[in-house]
Design an enzyme around this catalytic site. Structure first.
Site, PDB file in Angstrom:
ATOM      1  N   SER A   1       0.806  -1.232   0.000  1.00  0.00           N
ATOM      2  CA  SER A   1       0.000   0.000   0.000  1.00  0.00           C
ATOM      3  C   SER A   1       0.838   1.281   0.000  1.00  0.00           C
ATOM      4  O   SER A   1       0.336   2.333  -0.384  1.00  0.00           O
ATOM      5  CB  SER A   1      -0.911   0.011   1.221  1.00  0.00           C
ATOM      6  OG  SER A   1      -0.149  -0.108   2.412  1.00  0.00           O
TER       7      SER A   1
ATOM      8  N   ASP B   1      -3.102   8.027   8.231  1.00  0.00           N
ATOM      9  CA  ASP B   1      -4.005   7.142   8.979  1.00  0.00           C
ATOM     10  C   ASP B   1      -3.139   6.387   9.984  1.00  0.00           C
ATOM     11  O   ASP B   1      -2.031   6.804  10.274  1.00  0.00           O
ATOM     12  CB  ASP B   1      -4.815   6.225   8.035  1.00  0.00           C
ATOM     13  CG  ASP B   1      -3.939   5.364   7.138  1.00  0.00           C
ATOM     14  OD1 ASP B   1      -2.759   5.147   7.479  1.00  0.00           O
ATOM     15  OD2 ASP B   1      -4.423   4.905   6.082  1.00  0.00           O
TER      16      ASP B   1
ATOM     17  N   HIS C   1      -0.174   4.613   7.459  1.00  0.00           N
ATOM     18  CA  HIS C   1       0.522   5.237   6.331  1.00  0.00           C
ATOM     19  C   HIS C   1       0.873   6.698   6.596  1.00  0.00           C
ATOM     20  O   HIS C   1       0.013   7.462   7.046  1.00  0.00           O
ATOM     21  CB  HIS C   1      -0.360   5.167   5.080  1.00  0.00           C
ATOM     22  CG  HIS C   1      -0.839   3.788   4.778  1.00  0.00           C
ATOM     23  ND1 HIS C   1      -2.067   3.315   5.204  1.00  0.00           N
ATOM     24  CD2 HIS C   1      -0.257   2.774   4.101  1.00  0.00           C
ATOM     25  CE1 HIS C   1      -2.211   2.062   4.797  1.00  0.00           C
ATOM     26  NE2 HIS C   1      -1.128   1.704   4.136  1.00  0.00           N
TER      27      HIS C   1
END
Ligand SMILES: *[C@@H]1O[C@H](CO)[C@@H](O)[C@H](O)[C@H]1NC(C)=O
Ligand SMILES: *[C@@H]1O[C@H](CO)[C@@H](O)[C@H](O)[C@H]1NC(C)=O
Length: 363
Positions: free
Chosen positions: A48, A338, A341
């Site tokens: 991600s 978040d 990340h």
């Protein structure tokens, strides 16, 4: 239609050949000076941290294509990038002078021009451990490599065999993986720690990483950068899950990252010697990120222990909630967007440092 498209492809072929020849010439003229134009494309694999939206096209729950994601991206669009703005692959490509955004390979609207300068195959939740992607139904590194073979065929159809092999061998490849293995597949699993101690597990991770790099080399890649694991124990979600009431950094997870990184560094150093013509480079993000967390004010940051979005100290989910009213006003004051990340602002500081330290090693 057929004739038109062949003509267009021939034209692209000529243009690409001119670019390749002219960058070769300027390299000769400049001698040893850094010539960024010599790198035709930037190609990305991993998780991600460098997924610009492939998961939008995969049947996974691990997507970031809803607000507040992308809040500070041009147009405020939630593209599927797991941040408020750009992700490290975008920033690295920009530093290279190639392009501003590296698109997801699975985007059905990609043009030949996008393919010629590089794409990302990364998929949120992937890891070196094949189980990491499996847990979230994301694209494993093996799946990403299969897509890369399709990418090469598309290039061949567009610009021919010879130009394709030049692009493939001169491009810069970035691999970013490993944190999901440590945080999810190992430390959050009730089973994995019973099967392997952390020394054995990080050894397995490095074996998978090494095998991936060797497969990429066999497919023609030469300039390969491999990003280290971050200080996993200082990610906000890990503080919440395993950091006690004070939400301190989880020392055993940071130690796991260090153990993995040390083994990865030696393995890449040995591959770089073994695989002829390769430039395989270890890219440290552990220390730059830890430095931001420990000395935030040096770079204009204020908050390091929780993400800009989420429910603060209680947040255990890795992602923002949809339209969370608690999302902070100015993400640039936060190291994390978040609970897993970093923000675009933090990514910019880290990527700039990595780029400056490593670019000469690829040329
Ligand atoms: C491709 O490269 C080979 C070997 O260098 C050469 O013999 C061949 O003519 C080239 N083909 C084209 C279409 O340029
Ligand atoms: C957001 O925070 C950054 C870093 O502290 C600061 O430079 C910037 O001016 C702030 N932006 C706004 C709109 O307040």
């Amino acid at each position: 239609m057929k004739i038109l498209s062949i003509t267009r492809n021939n034209l692209i072929n000529v243009v690409v050949n001119l670019i390749v020849i002219s960058s070769y010439l300027s390299l000769q003229i400049n001698g040893n000076t850094v010539n960024k134009g010599k790198i035709p494309a930037f190609i990305v694999f991993g998780d991600s941290i460098v997924d610009p939206g492939n998961n939008n096209y995969v049947a996974t729950i691990g997507r970031a294509n809803f607000p507040p994601y992308g809040r500070d991206f041009p147009g405020g669009i939630p593209t599927g990038r797991y941040s408020n703005g750009k992700v490290p692959s975008d920033i690295f490509a920009e530093e290279l002078g190639i392009k501003e955004f590296v698109p997801p390979y699975l985007d059905p609207n990609l043009q030949i021009s996008d393919l010629l300068t590089g794409v990302s195959f990364a998929s949120g939740a992937a890891g070196y451990d094949p189980n990491s992607a499996k847990l979230a139904n994301a694209l494993s590194l093996e799946d990403q490599l299969a897509l890369f073979k399709g990418y090469k065929n598309k290039l061949k159809a567009a610009v021919g065999e010879n130009t394709t092999s030049t692009i493939i061998s001169e491009s810069l490849y970035l691999i970013c993986s490993g944190s999901n293995d440590i945080t999810n597949t190992y430390f959050t699993s009730p089973i994995t720690p019973l099967q392997y101690d952390i020394s054995t597990y990080t050894g397995l991770m490095v074996n998978w990483a090494s095998s991936f790099v060797q497969k990429l080399y066999a497919l023609g890649a030469r300039r390969i950068g491999v990003i280290s694991a971050p200080p996993c124990g200082c990610l906000p979600s890990q503080r919440t899950l395993h950091g006690g009431l004070l939400r301190t950094c989880v020392e055993k997870e940071n130690q796991a990252s260090i153990l993995f990184n040390n083994k990865l560094f030696s393995e890449l150093t040995s591959l770089n010697k073994k695989l002829s013509g390769s430039r395989i480079v270890y890219l440290d993000i552990y220390n730059p990120l830890l430095n931001l967390i420990n000395n935030p004010s040096q770079s204009g940051f204020e908050v390091t222990k929780k993400g800009c979005c989420g429910t603060g100290n209680l947040e255990v989910s890795f992602l923002c909630n949809k339209l969370d009213p608690g999302t902070c006003k100015n993400a640039s004051k936060y190291v994390f967007w978040d609970s897993f990340h970093p923000t675009e602002a933090a990514y910019k500081v880290i990527v700039h440092e990595v780029y400056e330290k490593s670019i000469d090693k690829f040329l």
